[in-house]
Design an enzyme around this catalytic site. Structure first.
Site, PDB file in Angstrom:
ATOM      1  N   HIS A  42       5.811  51.157 -13.437  1.00 57.21           N
ATOM      2  CA  HIS A  42       6.857  50.173 -13.759  1.00 57.21           C
ATOM      3  C   HIS A  42       8.221  50.856 -13.860  1.00 57.21           C
ATOM      4  CE1 HIS A  42       3.223  48.161 -15.704  1.00 57.21           C
ATOM      5  NE2 HIS A  42       3.649  47.230 -14.882  1.00 57.21           N
ATOM      6  N   GLN A 158       0.625  40.572  -3.241  1.00 53.98           N
ATOM      7  CA  GLN A 158       1.655  39.931  -4.067  1.00 53.98           C
ATOM      8  C   GLN A 158       3.041  40.126  -3.427  1.00 53.98           C
ATOM      9  OE1 GLN A 158       1.861  40.109  -8.500  1.00 53.98           O
ATOM     10  NE2 GLN A 158       3.263  41.774  -8.115  1.00 53.98           N
ATOM     11  N   VAL A 181       2.931  54.558  -7.594  1.00 54.59           N
ATOM     12  CA  VAL A 181       2.946  55.786  -8.405  1.00 54.59           C
ATOM     13  C   VAL A 181       1.508  56.056  -8.852  1.00 54.59           C
ATOM     14  CG1 VAL A 181       3.800  56.847 -10.522  1.00 54.59           C
ATOM     15  CG2 VAL A 181       5.302  55.378  -9.161  1.00 54.59           C
ATOM     16  N   SER A 190      -2.108  51.811 -13.362  1.00 57.73           N
ATOM     17  CA  SER A 190      -2.300  50.380 -13.593  1.00 57.73           C
ATOM     18  C   SER A 190      -2.462  50.161 -15.090  1.00 57.73           C
ATOM     19  CB  SER A 190      -3.566  49.908 -12.866  1.00 57.73           C
ATOM     20  OG  SER A 190      -3.997  48.670 -13.390  1.00 57.73           O
TER      21      SER A 190
HETATM   22  P1  AMP Z   1       2.217  44.168 -13.529  1.00 58.83           P
HETATM   23  O1  AMP Z   1       2.823  44.452 -14.867  1.00 58.83           O
HETATM   24  O2  AMP Z   1       0.884  44.782 -13.328  1.00 58.83           O
HETATM   25  O3  AMP Z   1       2.277  42.713 -13.160  1.00 58.83           O
HETATM   26  O4  AMP Z   1       3.154  44.906 -12.480  1.00 58.83           O
HETATM   27  C1  AMP Z   1       4.525  44.672 -12.436  1.00 58.83           C
HETATM   28  C2  AMP Z   1       5.101  45.309 -11.206  1.00 58.83           C
HETATM   29  O5  AMP Z   1       4.850  46.710 -11.244  1.00 58.83           O
HETATM   30  C3  AMP Z   1       4.478  44.786  -9.915  1.00 58.83           C
HETATM   31  O6  AMP Z   1       5.488  44.651  -8.921  1.00 58.83           O
HETATM   32  C4  AMP Z   1       3.492  45.870  -9.562  1.00 58.83           C
HETATM   33  O7  AMP Z   1       3.216  45.946  -8.170  1.00 58.83           O
HETATM   34  C5  AMP Z   1       4.239  47.095 -10.027  1.00 58.83           C
HETATM   35  N1  AMP Z   1       3.319  48.226 -10.259  1.00 58.83           N
HETATM   36  C6  AMP Z   1       2.178  48.216 -10.977  1.00 58.83           C
HETATM   37  N2  AMP Z   1       1.561  49.422 -10.905  1.00 58.83           N
HETATM   38  C7  AMP Z   1       2.336  50.199 -10.112  1.00 58.83           C
HETATM   39  C8  AMP Z   1       2.253  51.542  -9.633  1.00 58.83           C
HETATM   40  N3  AMP Z   1       1.223  52.330  -9.960  1.00 58.83           N
HETATM   41  N4  AMP Z   1       3.230  52.010  -8.835  1.00 58.83           N
HETATM   42  C9  AMP Z   1       4.270  51.216  -8.483  1.00 58.83           C
HETATM   43  N5  AMP Z   1       4.424  49.930  -8.901  1.00 58.83           N
HETATM   44  C10 AMP Z   1       3.466  49.429  -9.695  1.00 58.83           C
END
Ligand code: AMP
Length: 288
Positions: A42, A158, A181, A190
């Site tokens: 994030h 997404q 990342v 994640s």
């Molecule tokens: P989330 O909080 O899981 O809904 O993710 C919010 C945003 O962060 C989304 O655009 C995800 O694709 C991105 N995101 C989540 N994990 C990663 C990661 N490991 N690397 C880059 N972006 C991420």
């Protein structure tokens, strides 16, 4: 680059006013939508947002409409203070953990569905998920009026759905994808990784290993999608705790399934480890 203490805005009208003021002052605004439980993935999005704009907004909202009835909405980690602590490391102008919307307390009656991009991959095993995502992102765009919004490539489907929505509905927001990342051993970061036991955490590395092996097959000249998908499935299924959901190879824009690897393809995988559902993907490039 700013390391401002984020101003916390909870009301949509207040965010709209703030955004309007910034626009009138000629500032470019970037939005990073998240569900909180922030990690370095994030934060990389937030850094990219700073690169693309003068002002940054990070929204923090566990969106109920993107969870199915048997999914982890109730147990999804929520800790606003810890999230703000993370945001401070990079800096943002506004953190937006929205208060329940009094204008539509019973929820929205209007949905953005995103068919047919939402039919395969995660859409097959999570019916309604992308409808929930696209609708909440449309609302966030109306609230934040961003010039640019950053989404992670980790959630590849997404990103494709949101790109298409912004184009189809004439949103005046540029959609930017940010690279995944990873942990030092390759596992994609994640929020759900924290559900993993030590054993499951070790076995979850198989996702990235399988993607790496697939890229090697393509580099060695393999173009047959069935062969590559099968090898990927076998590699993940070797882990005793892995419950494979899907391995699919599809067109990077339309997400339509492919028979052969042309110039570029996306290999996407999803598997659960002791109930924690993880996804990952990689670009397969035939010419390099
Ligand atoms: P989330 O909080 O899981 O809904 O993710 C919010 C945003 O962060 C989304 O655009 C995800 O694709 C991105 N995101 C989540 N994990 C990663 C990661 N490991 N690397 C880059 N972006 C991420």
């Amino acid at each position: 680059m700013s390391r401002t203490e984020p101003r916390i805005i909870r009301a949509v009208w207040e965010l709209q006013q703030w955004s309007e003021r910034m626009r009138c002052a000629g500032k470019r605004i970037a939005l990073v939508p998240t569900m909180g439980s922030l990690h370095l993935g994030h934060l990389s999005l937030l850094r990219m947002a700073q690169h693309h704009a003068d002002r940054t907004i990070v929204s923090i909202f566990v969106n109920p409409t993107q969870f199915g009835p048997n999914e982890d909405f109730d147990s999804y980690p929520r800790d606003l203070e810890a999230d703000l602590e993370q945001v401070r490391k990079v800096g943002a102008d506004v953190a937006f953990p929205p208060a329940p919307d009094r204008r539509c307390p019973a929820g929205a009656a209007t949905w953005v569905t995103g068919d047919p991009l939402t039919q395969g991959l995660c859409g097959r095993s999570r019916p309604g998920h992308f409808r929930g995502v696209a609708t909440v992102v449309a609302r966030l765009f109306q609230a934040a009026r961003p010039h640019v919004a950053i989404f992670g490539e980790k959630d590849y489907q997404q990103l494709a759905v949101i790109r298409r929505m912004a184009r189809d509905l004439l949103f005046d927001t540029e959609i930017v994808g940010a690279p995944t990342v990873r942990e030092p051993d390759g596992l994609a970061m994640s929020s759900r990784n924290r559900y993993l036991s030590d054993d499951a955490r070790l076995q979850a590395r198989a996702l990235n290993i399988a993607l790496h092996e697939a890229r090697q097959h393509v580099r060695a000249g393999e173009r047959d999608v069935r062969f590559i998908a099968e090898a990927t499935r076998r590699r993940i299924a070797k882990e005793p705790l892995a419950e494979l959901d899907y391995v699919e190879i599809c067109d990077p824009e339309t997400l339509a399934p492919l028979d052969r690897i042309g110039r570029r393809a996306i290999l996407a995988v999803a598997a659960s480890f002791e109930g924690a559902r993880l996804i990952d993907n990689t670009l397969l490039e035939a010419d390099g």
